[in-house]
Scaffold this motif. Sequence first.
Motif, short mmCIF file in Angstrom:
data_model
loop_
_atom_site.label_atom_id
_atom_site.label_comp_id
_atom_site.label_asym_id
_atom_site.label_seq_id
_atom_site.Cartn_x
_atom_site.Cartn_y
_atom_site.Cartn_z
N HIS A 255 36.09 49.47 33.28
CA HIS A 255 35.55 48.84 34.49
C HIS A 255 34.64 47.66 34.13
O HIS A 255 33.78 47.28 34.90
N ARG A 257 34.54 43.70 33.21
CA ARG A 257 35.28 42.45 33.16
C ARG A 257 34.78 41.62 31.99
O ARG A 257 33.64 41.71 31.56
N ASN A 363 29.47 56.53 45.45
CA ASN A 363 29.83 55.13 45.13
C ASN A 363 30.78 55.03 43.94
O ASN A 363 30.65 54.15 43.09
N GLU A 364 31.74 55.94 43.89
CA GLU A 364 32.72 55.91 42.79
C GLU A 364 33.81 54.87 43.02
O GLU A 364 34.48 54.47 42.06
N ARG A 366 35.91 51.47 44.04
CA ARG A 366 35.90 50.02 44.17
C ARG A 366 36.78 49.56 45.33
O ARG A 366 36.77 48.40 45.70
N GLY A 367 37.52 50.47 45.89
CA GLY A 367 38.36 50.19 47.05
C GLY A 367 38.96 51.50 47.53
O GLY A 367 39.32 52.34 46.71
N GLN A 370 43.90 49.51 49.45
CA GLN A 370 44.01 48.08 49.15
C GLN A 370 45.47 47.65 49.14
O GLN A 370 46.35 48.43 48.78
#
Length: 488
Positions: A255, A257, A363-364, A366-367, A370
């Motif tokens: 996770h 970048r 809050n695990e 990211r979407g 999608q």
Amino acid sequence: MALFFPEDLRHTPWAGLYRRLTPIERLMLLREFVGVTYRRRFVYFLNHPKTSSRRLTTGFRHNLSQTAARQYKAMVIGRRAWRRPQAPAYLKLIFRHYLFGFLVQGVRPHLGAARLPAPEADCYYDFFPNLVAILWFNRNRRVCDALIDELVGEVRKNGERRLYIYALLVAARLRGLVSFAEMAASVAGLCRRCSRPGRTPLGVELEFSNLGRFATFDQPFSQGAVDPDFANMRWYEDFFLDDVCWRLGGYLDTHIRGRDFLKRFKLGSRPGGFFEYSLVRLDYPRSFSLPLSRDCGLVALYIDEVIRFVAEIRPHSLHVNFEKVAFGKRRPELGDYLCLLLLGGDFQTDAKGRWRECRLADNELRGVIQRRRHRPGKRRPHREVVEYAFLRLRAPERRDYGYFPILMALKGFQYGYNLDLSCRDQVQGMLAWAHHPRALPDGVLEGFLATVVRGWEREGGLEEGVRRETANEIRRLLENANRRLKAG
């Protein structure tokens, strides 16, 4: 010697082991050791122009030999990694994946005689060989684990750090382990019983971690969680697992970048992360992907078998993607999305006994849902898919359901509702509910289920009896989850 055998091993006992292999077994060894570059060899040579002065103009066999020679020199476990206490656990993963790869190669020619289906058009070409091989492996786990433990002990005793030798050792033991024709026949009946073919391609990605949601943070956020076996997969690259786990799309998901930039300039500490099987990936650059199958029943079976295959790393999350063929007309409301959470979320009680849906509340994600574009190959157009990323992945023994009804619910949801907004307008409501989940009204459950059934009818991929049976199972799952929330 034919194909590839390292020059510096020609006067060692390894040469005698290689000579005893049949020509087919030698080819299998080369394929398995070269790995994903066997299929995507030109990408490899473009990235390594010094490998051969004739790199793209030479024959297929020469390119393979050049690739194998380079990888033979490169794929040697470093001394520091070798001395780490986690080394035996990583070595078991290496041998397990090599054994799995040889099983896939060996069983492939026997699938037709076992009356297993041919590869589906535009789906992953090795789905059925992979499924049969992993089914056989898991049902013969004691024998396979005993062999792997023996080989790990042998290389540890001899201080052998070359992965080519590991692949050679596995190749030399295949004939005494299994008849590939019997292997295909032994699991064919189970595949036929579980098959529920449809018309919509789908793929899955599975994340594993012994630290759970703290895998991408590690310290100091892990609140005492430890992973003594794998150290949060921190030594993944030291043991060349990318080159070994390729048949299952294995890779390390940090996770983070810009990770390649950090590695190039040696900035920061070595990150750990999730051990992931992206079962739709085709290549090292991860530019191309194919769906697994159109058969939700067999994909559900595959999910369970992959979890069993790597049982020493705890399952964490499941991403499911369906190709976009058509959307329904009805705009989904908050209650419709909450029904999806009831089916596939992670409900746990806190210290005060109150329910929480942990994937959203912690809050695990990211979407949640999608829309993405996947490219199946060079010079082939992208395909739009809808990815459902909110599902908790659980081991089969920790749940009273298979993933088939959940996969079917997602497919019916996609055909029944209009997902142009992909739930972006409802995320805040879902998040608030996840912190304090309450049981949903019966009318919401029935409306959701009715729309899902209409979605199946629109796809037209299942018989009425299967649709009715699956709808009843989804209703049972929804009602059970709702009942637990009411009781809490």
